[in-house]
Scaffold this motif. Structure first.
Motif, PDB file in Angstrom:
ATOM      1  N   LEU A  33       0.818  -1.206   0.000  1.00 37.17           N
ATOM      2  CA  LEU A  33       0.000   0.000   0.000  1.00 37.17           C
ATOM      3  C   LEU A  33       0.856   1.262   0.000  1.00 37.17           C
ATOM      4  CD1 LEU A  33      -2.948   1.035   0.170  1.00 37.17           C
ATOM      5  CD2 LEU A  33      -2.678   1.062   2.646  1.00 37.17           C
ATOM      6  N   SER A  34       0.391   2.268  -0.716  1.00 35.65           N
ATOM      7  CA  SER A  34       0.978   3.607  -0.664  1.00 35.65           C
ATOM      8  C   SER A  34       0.101   4.448   0.253  1.00 35.65           C
ATOM      9  CB  SER A  34       1.031   4.221  -2.069  1.00 35.65           C
ATOM     10  OG  SER A  34       1.548   5.528  -2.026  1.00 35.65           O
ATOM     11  N   PRO A  35       0.476   4.601   1.526  1.00 34.75           N
ATOM     12  CA  PRO A  35      -0.447   5.166   2.507  1.00 34.75           C
ATOM     13  C   PRO A  35      -0.643   6.666   2.353  1.00 34.75           C
ATOM     14  CG  PRO A  35       1.678   4.762   3.519  1.00 34.75           C
ATOM     15  CD  PRO A  35       1.761   4.212   2.127  1.00 34.75           C
ATOM     16  N   SER A  36      -1.837   7.102   2.706  1.00 36.58           N
ATOM     17  CA  SER A  36      -2.171   8.520   2.792  1.00 36.58           C
ATOM     18  C   SER A  36      -3.355   8.646   3.737  1.00 36.58           C
ATOM     19  CB  SER A  36      -2.511   9.099   1.415  1.00 36.58           C
ATOM     20  OG  SER A  36      -3.739   8.576   0.946  1.00 36.58           O
ATOM     21  N   TYR A  37      -3.624   9.862   4.174  1.00 39.76           N
ATOM     22  CA  TYR A  37      -4.714  10.076   5.122  1.00 39.76           C
ATOM     23  C   TYR A  37      -5.872  10.813   4.460  1.00 39.76           C
ATOM     24  CZ  TYR A  37      -1.474   8.356   8.549  1.00 39.76           C
ATOM     25  OH  TYR A  37      -0.603   7.547   9.241  1.00 39.76           O
ATOM     26  N   LEU A  38      -6.204  10.321   3.268  1.00 41.22           N
ATOM     27  CA  LEU A  38      -7.351  10.824   2.528  1.00 41.22           C
ATOM     28  C   LEU A  38      -8.226   9.642   2.112  1.00 41.22           C
ATOM     29  CD1 LEU A  38      -5.645  13.471   0.206  1.00 41.22           C
ATOM     30  CD2 LEU A  38      -6.993  13.921   2.272  1.00 41.22           C
ATOM     31  N   ILE A  39      -9.515   9.856   2.092  1.00 40.63           N
ATOM     32  CA  ILE A  39     -10.459   8.848   1.620  1.00 40.63           C
ATOM     33  C   ILE A  39     -10.892   9.225   0.218  1.00 40.63           C
ATOM     34  CG2 ILE A  39     -12.725   7.795   1.938  1.00 40.63           C
ATOM     35  CD1 ILE A  39     -12.399   8.071   4.898  1.00 40.63           C
ATOM     36  N   ASP A  40     -10.556   8.368  -0.740  1.00 38.70           N
ATOM     37  CA  ASP A  40     -10.911   8.609  -2.136  1.00 38.70           C
ATOM     38  C   ASP A  40     -12.086   7.722  -2.509  1.00 38.70           C
ATOM     39  OD1 ASP A  40     -10.926   8.829  -5.005  1.00 38.70           O
ATOM     40  OD2 ASP A  40      -8.879   9.608  -4.853  1.00 38.70           O
ATOM     41  N   ALA A  41     -12.991   8.262  -3.309  1.00 36.38           N
ATOM     42  CA  ALA A  41     -14.148   7.471  -3.725  1.00 36.38           C
ATOM     43  C   ALA A  41     -13.740   6.287  -4.584  1.00 36.38           C
ATOM     44  CB  ALA A  41     -15.142   8.345  -4.485  1.00 36.38           C
ATOM     45  N   SER A  42     -12.642   6.426  -5.328  1.00 35.87           N
ATOM     46  CA  SER A  42     -12.179   5.342  -6.190  1.00 35.87           C
ATOM     47  C   SER A  42     -11.309   4.369  -5.401  1.00 35.87           C
ATOM     48  CB  SER A  42     -11.385   5.907  -7.370  1.00 35.87           C
ATOM     49  OG  SER A  42     -10.834   4.853  -8.148  1.00 35.87           O
ATOM     50  N   LEU A  43     -11.574   3.090  -5.596  1.00 33.30           N
ATOM     51  CA  LEU A  43     -10.765   2.062  -4.949  1.00 33.30           C
ATOM     52  C   LEU A  43      -9.445   1.821  -5.666  1.00 33.30           C
ATOM     53  CD1 LEU A  43     -13.542  -0.597  -4.230  1.00 33.30           C
ATOM     54  CD2 LEU A  43     -12.620   1.116  -2.659  1.00 33.30           C
ATOM     55  N   LEU A  44      -9.283   2.388  -6.848  1.00 35.46           N
ATOM     56  CA  LEU A  44      -8.097   2.122  -7.664  1.00 35.46           C
ATOM     57  C   LEU A  44      -7.014   3.180  -7.513  1.00 35.46           C
ATOM     58  CD1 LEU A  44      -9.796   0.944 -10.991  1.00 35.46           C
ATOM     59  CD2 LEU A  44      -9.325  -0.348  -8.910  1.00 35.46           C
ATOM     60  N   ASP A  45      -7.320   4.302  -6.906  1.00 42.27           N
ATOM     61  CA  ASP A  45      -6.318   5.346  -6.729  1.00 42.27           C
ATOM     62  C   ASP A  45      -5.429   5.020  -5.531  1.00 42.27           C
ATOM     63  OD1 ASP A  45      -7.181   6.798  -8.876  1.00 42.27           O
ATOM     64  OD2 ASP A  45      -8.526   8.077  -7.706  1.00 42.27           O
ATOM     65  N   PRO A  46      -4.116   5.285  -5.649  1.00 39.67           N
ATOM     66  CA  PRO A  46      -3.209   5.012  -4.524  1.00 39.67           C
ATOM     67  C   PRO A  46      -3.614   5.815  -3.289  1.00 39.67           C
ATOM     68  CG  PRO A  46      -1.981   5.429  -6.539  1.00 39.67           C
ATOM     69  CD  PRO A  46      -3.403   5.792  -6.834  1.00 39.67           C
ATOM     70  N   GLY A  47      -3.378   5.219  -2.134  1.00 36.68           N
ATOM     71  CA  GLY A  47      -3.683   5.913  -0.890  1.00 36.68           C
ATOM     72  C   GLY A  47      -4.496   5.061   0.044  1.00 36.68           C
ATOM     73  N   GLY A  48      -4.813   5.638   1.186  1.00 35.47           N
ATOM     74  CA  GLY A  48      -5.558   4.914   2.207  1.00 35.47           C
ATOM     75  C   GLY A  48      -4.630   4.346   3.258  1.00 35.47           C
ATOM     76  N   GLY A  49      -5.173   3.575   4.141  1.00 37.43           N
ATOM     77  CA  GLY A  49      -4.388   2.958   5.202  1.00 37.43           C
ATOM     78  C   GLY A  49      -5.237   1.993   6.001  1.00 37.43           C
ATOM     79  N   THR A  50      -4.567   1.168   6.798  1.00 32.47           N
ATOM     80  CA  THR A  50      -5.253   0.241   7.691  1.00 32.47           C
ATOM     81  C   THR A  50      -4.660   0.370   9.089  1.00 32.47           C
ATOM     82  OG1 THR A  50      -3.754  -1.622   7.309  1.00 32.47           O
ATOM     83  CG2 THR A  50      -5.594  -1.365   5.775  1.00 32.47           C
ATOM     84  N   PHE A  51      -5.365  -0.135  10.069  1.00 31.93           N
ATOM     85  CA  PHE A  51      -4.888  -0.057  11.445  1.00 31.93           C
ATOM     86  C   PHE A  51      -3.528  -0.736  11.601  1.00 31.93           C
ATOM     87  CE2 PHE A  51      -9.507   0.402  12.352  1.00 31.93           C
ATOM     88  CZ  PHE A  51      -9.446   1.594  13.037  1.00 31.93           C
ATOM     89  N   ALA A  52      -3.440  -1.983  11.157  1.00 35.25           N
ATOM     90  CA  ALA A  52      -2.208  -2.743  11.343  1.00 35.25           C
ATOM     91  C   ALA A  52      -1.047  -2.125  10.579  1.00 35.25           C
ATOM     92  CB  ALA A  52      -2.427  -4.190  10.908  1.00 35.25           C
ATOM     93  N   GLN A  53      -1.298  -1.700   9.345  1.00 33.23           N
ATOM     94  CA  GLN A  53      -0.242  -1.077   8.547  1.00 33.23           C
ATOM     95  C   GLN A  53       0.232   0.216   9.191  1.00 33.23           C
ATOM     96  OE1 GLN A  53      -1.486   1.867   6.510  1.00 33.23           O
ATOM     97  NE2 GLN A  53       0.668   2.430   6.310  1.00 33.23           N
ATOM     98  N   ASN A  54      -0.673   1.013   9.731  1.00 30.80           N
ATOM     99  CA  ASN A  54      -0.300   2.278  10.356  1.00 30.80           C
ATOM    100  C   ASN A  54       0.541   2.045  11.611  1.00 30.80           C
ATOM    101  OD1 ASN A  54      -0.728   5.296  10.482  1.00 30.80           O
ATOM    102  ND2 ASN A  54      -1.604   4.718  12.455  1.00 30.80           N
ATOM    103  N   ILE A  55       0.188   1.037  12.403  1.00 37.54           N
ATOM    104  CA  ILE A  55       0.957   0.729  13.608  1.00 37.54           C
ATOM    105  C   ILE A  55       2.363   0.267  13.246  1.00 37.54           C
ATOM    106  CG2 ILE A  55       1.099  -0.834  15.581  1.00 37.54           C
ATOM    107  CD1 ILE A  55      -1.967  -0.791  15.680  1.00 37.54           C
ATOM    108  N   ALA A  56       2.466  -0.617  12.254  1.00 40.00           N
ATOM    109  CA  ALA A  56       3.783  -1.114  11.852  1.00 40.00           C
ATOM    110  C   ALA A  56       4.657  -0.007  11.267  1.00 40.00           C
ATOM    111  CB  ALA A  56       3.615  -2.234  10.830  1.00 40.00           C
TER     112      ALA A  56
END
Length: 329
Positions: free
Chosen positions: A259-282
């Motif tokens: 994942l290429s993390p970011s702290y934005l919610i995009d309507a498209s599931l195909l655009d880079p970005g997002g994050g998860t709890f476990a990934q953010n902790i690691a």
């Protein structure tokens, strides 16, 4: 085992009944004590984990200047701290749902093929290979996803954008395929062996008399599966799916690698970005200060609660459908 026979009270005219009372052996008492103690220790450990997470989470949230549930930022190294879990909760749930939608139907199909369609000389090696996939470390899946899966998903993303881009969910602006959709595909591959193995074992427990009776009445192989196998194994499929969902919710290294993390919610599931709890902790635990670690623990508490709710919901579904599953037959 030594027993004492005691008469019991019975209505007039009924034959007398005898009740046996077990005095027990030393081994039985030891086993009972160990079993009961193990259950109590498990509850104590769970309570201790919940208490620790809650205590550290309260400390972090009390210092948070943003809304912990709705903020779209994660700044724990500044004063005052501003962080929230909205993006992390969204990414965790969406990637897990994508993984379940892809993995569960495929896993159930593979399990049915191995248990009811494939000849033994083919079913055995296929089952062996599926079981081996469960032993692959998550970091290996992550490296494979980053080096092989991500570059080869560009064509699929372009196709989805061409035919389904009008929905907004599958619009693609180009670039590397390091998105929540890629994470969902990778998680689906990772949980596939778990769901397949458990479902396969459940399907093997279907009473042969049910299948033979359906065949004797003229049912086709698919009708036997639909009327006898799937109803009997419904609770097992739900349990297998929940095991897979638990791994998808808590997966760390594979998601962090892809994942290429970011702290934005995009309507498209195909655009880079997002994050998860476990990934953010690691990703943030190593360089985080004391306040930052408390914030990460607070996000871990939310993941802990989500996992408990998911498992509780699964238990309720299984309990409601148990009487219809055929397991009591």
């Amino acid at each position: 085992m030594k027993t004492d026979i005691e008469p019991t009270h019975t209505p007039a005219g009924s034959p007398p009944r005898l009740r046996t009372r077990s005095t027990g052996r030393a081994g039985d008492k030891i086993f009972l004590g160990l079993s009961r103690g193990s259950g109590i220790i498990l509850l104590v450990i769970m309570a201790a984990i919940a208490a620790f997470l809650t205590y550290r989470a309260v400390i972090a949230i009390s210092k948070d200047e943003a809304n912990f549930l709705t903020a779209f930022e994660w700044n724990t190294g500044t004063e005052p701290m501003r962080f929230g879990i909205a993006v992390l909760a969204y990414g965790t749930v969406i990637s897990s749902v994508i993984a379940m939608v892809i993995a569960v139907p495929v896993a159930v199909g593979i399990a049915l093929f191995i248990s009811h369609y494939a000849p033994r000389r083919l079913a055995t090696p296929v089952a062996y290979v599926i079981d081996l996939l469960a032993a692959v470390p998550s970091i290996v899946y992550g490296l494979w996803g980053a080096l092989f899966l991500v570059p080869h998903l560009t064509g699929l993303y372009t196709w989805l954008d061409e035919y389904l881009g009008w929905t907004g969910i599958f619009s693609y602006q180009g670039g590397a395929a390091r998105s929540l959709f890629t994470v969902g595909i990778l998680l689906a591959i990772m949980i596939l062996p778990i769901v397949t193995s458990v479902s396969r074992e459940v399907f093997r427990q279907v009473p042969k008399m049910h299948e033979e009776a359906a065949l004797a009445l003229g049912a086709t192989r698919w009708e036997v599966v639909r009327m006898s196998v799937l109803p009997f194994g419904r609770s097992g499929i739900i349990s297998a799916s929940m095991l897979g969902l638990g791994r998808a919710l808590g997966e760390t290294m594979a998601v962090a690698t892809v994942l290429s993390p970011s702290y934005l919610i995009d309507a498209s599931l195909l655009d880079p970005g997002g994050g998860t709890f476990a990934q953010n902790i690691a990703s943030h635990f190593k360089e985080a200060n004391d306040n930052g670690r408390d914030a990460l623990i607070a996000s871990g508490l939310v993941l802990f609660v989500i996992t408990l709710l998911v498992n509780g919901a699964a238990r309720m579904i299984i309990a409601r459908r148990k009487e219809y599953s055929g397991a009591a037959a």
